[in-house]
Design a protein around this motif. Sequence first.
Motif, mmCIF file in Angstrom:
data_model
loop_
_atom_site.group_PDB
_atom_site.id
_atom_site.type_symbol
_atom_site.label_atom_id
_atom_site.label_comp_id
_atom_site.label_asym_id
_atom_site.label_seq_id
_atom_site.Cartn_x
_atom_site.Cartn_y
_atom_site.Cartn_z
ATOM 1 N N LEU A 57 0.831 -1.208 0.000
ATOM 2 C CA LEU A 57 0.000 0.000 0.000
ATOM 3 C C LEU A 57 0.867 1.260 0.000
ATOM 4 O O LEU A 57 0.547 2.238 -0.683
ATOM 5 C CB LEU A 57 -0.953 -0.003 1.193
ATOM 6 C CG LEU A 57 -2.063 -1.053 1.160
ATOM 7 C CD1 LEU A 57 -2.830 -1.051 2.477
ATOM 8 C CD2 LEU A 57 -2.985 -0.830 -0.021
ATOM 9 N N VAL A 58 1.953 1.243 0.749
ATOM 10 C CA VAL A 58 2.882 2.374 0.784
ATOM 11 C C VAL A 58 3.506 2.574 -0.592
ATOM 12 O O VAL A 58 3.607 3.698 -1.095
ATOM 13 C CB VAL A 58 3.966 2.169 1.864
ATOM 14 C CG1 VAL A 58 5.109 3.148 1.706
ATOM 15 C CG2 VAL A 58 3.361 2.276 3.254
ATOM 16 N N ARG A 113 0.934 4.089 -2.959
ATOM 17 C CA ARG A 113 0.745 5.503 -2.635
ATOM 18 C C ARG A 113 1.920 6.334 -3.123
ATOM 19 O O ARG A 113 1.740 7.375 -3.763
ATOM 20 C CB ARG A 113 0.581 5.692 -1.126
ATOM 21 C CG ARG A 113 0.400 7.185 -0.739
ATOM 22 C CD ARG A 113 0.707 7.474 0.704
ATOM 23 N NE ARG A 113 2.112 7.192 0.984
ATOM 24 C CZ ARG A 113 2.602 6.931 2.173
ATOM 25 N NH1 ARG A 113 1.825 6.879 3.232
ATOM 26 N NH2 ARG A 113 3.880 6.696 2.349
ATOM 27 N N ASN A 114 3.137 5.883 -2.842
ATOM 28 C CA ASN A 114 4.316 6.647 -3.236
ATOM 29 C C ASN A 114 4.433 6.749 -4.755
ATOM 30 O O ASN A 114 4.757 7.811 -5.290
ATOM 31 C CB ASN A 114 5.584 6.041 -2.639
ATOM 32 C CG ASN A 114 5.683 6.271 -1.149
ATOM 33 O OD1 ASN A 114 5.061 7.166 -0.591
ATOM 34 N ND2 ASN A 114 6.471 5.440 -0.477
ATOM 35 N N LYS A 160 2.006 6.686 -6.921
ATOM 36 C CA LYS A 160 0.974 7.614 -7.384
ATOM 37 C C LYS A 160 1.383 9.059 -7.109
ATOM 38 O O LYS A 160 1.222 9.933 -7.968
ATOM 39 C CB LYS A 160 -0.360 7.298 -6.713
ATOM 40 C CG LYS A 160 -1.485 8.162 -7.185
ATOM 41 C CD LYS A 160 -2.813 7.762 -6.578
ATOM 42 C CE LYS A 160 -3.858 8.650 -7.191
ATOM 43 N NZ LYS A 160 -5.062 8.770 -6.610
ATOM 44 N N LEU A 161 1.904 9.339 -5.914
ATOM 45 C CA LEU A 161 2.349 10.692 -5.580
ATOM 46 C C LEU A 161 3.417 11.178 -6.549
ATOM 47 O O LEU A 161 3.365 12.321 -7.030
ATOM 48 C CB LEU A 161 2.898 10.730 -4.145
ATOM 49 C CG LEU A 161 1.882 10.641 -3.015
ATOM 50 C CD1 LEU A 161 2.596 10.441 -1.682
ATOM 51 C CD2 LEU A 161 1.010 11.884 -2.986
ATOM 52 N N GLY A 218 4.337 10.075 2.951
ATOM 53 C CA GLY A 218 4.005 10.699 1.677
ATOM 54 C C GLY A 218 4.829 11.925 1.325
ATOM 55 O O GLY A 218 4.537 12.610 0.349
ATOM 56 N N ASP A 248 9.081 2.623 1.383
ATOM 57 C CA ASP A 248 9.225 4.075 1.384
ATOM 58 C C ASP A 248 10.421 4.559 0.559
ATOM 59 O O ASP A 248 10.781 5.723 0.630
ATOM 60 C CB ASP A 248 9.340 4.601 2.817
ATOM 61 C CG ASP A 248 7.982 4.980 3.396
ATOM 62 O OD1 ASP A 248 7.099 5.381 2.624
ATOM 63 O OD2 ASP A 248 7.809 4.878 4.614
#
Length: 141
Positions: free
Chosen positions: A8-9, A12-13, A15-16, A118, A87
């Motif tokens: 999930l991290v 998210r990363n 996508k950011l 994020g 991360d």
Amino acid sequence: MTAVDATLVEVRNRKLVEEAFARWGAGTGGPYDLLADDVTWTIVGRSDASKVYSGREAFMTEVIQPFNARMSQGLRPTIRQLTTDGDRVIIFFDASGVAKDGVPYANTYAWFWEMRDGRVARAYAFYDSLAFNELWRRVTP
């Protein structure tokens, strides 16, 4: 962190970063919007800007603002490869623009980011320092 949490991290990363680079390419924002206030940004190598910058303000004031002031058409990036591992994010990309003197500038970059909630907490940047120095010395901000 469980495998599901790590995935999930990573999602998210990714996508950011993809969204930040898309905004950069459109001229409506960019990757520096993701920097934590206390980021440590290291420009590796022997370029005129190579050193460790402590904090977003120092990096933006000493590198990004003077760089952008040398450009008549800002950099537009093209990602070659984007890799995430929890991360940690690696962005391998090309970027080009036009300096104030009308001469095109192009470089290839590899950024290694460590994200925290994020935001970019630590970054290591690699690029062609000869191309960078030539622009940095030729064009005044």
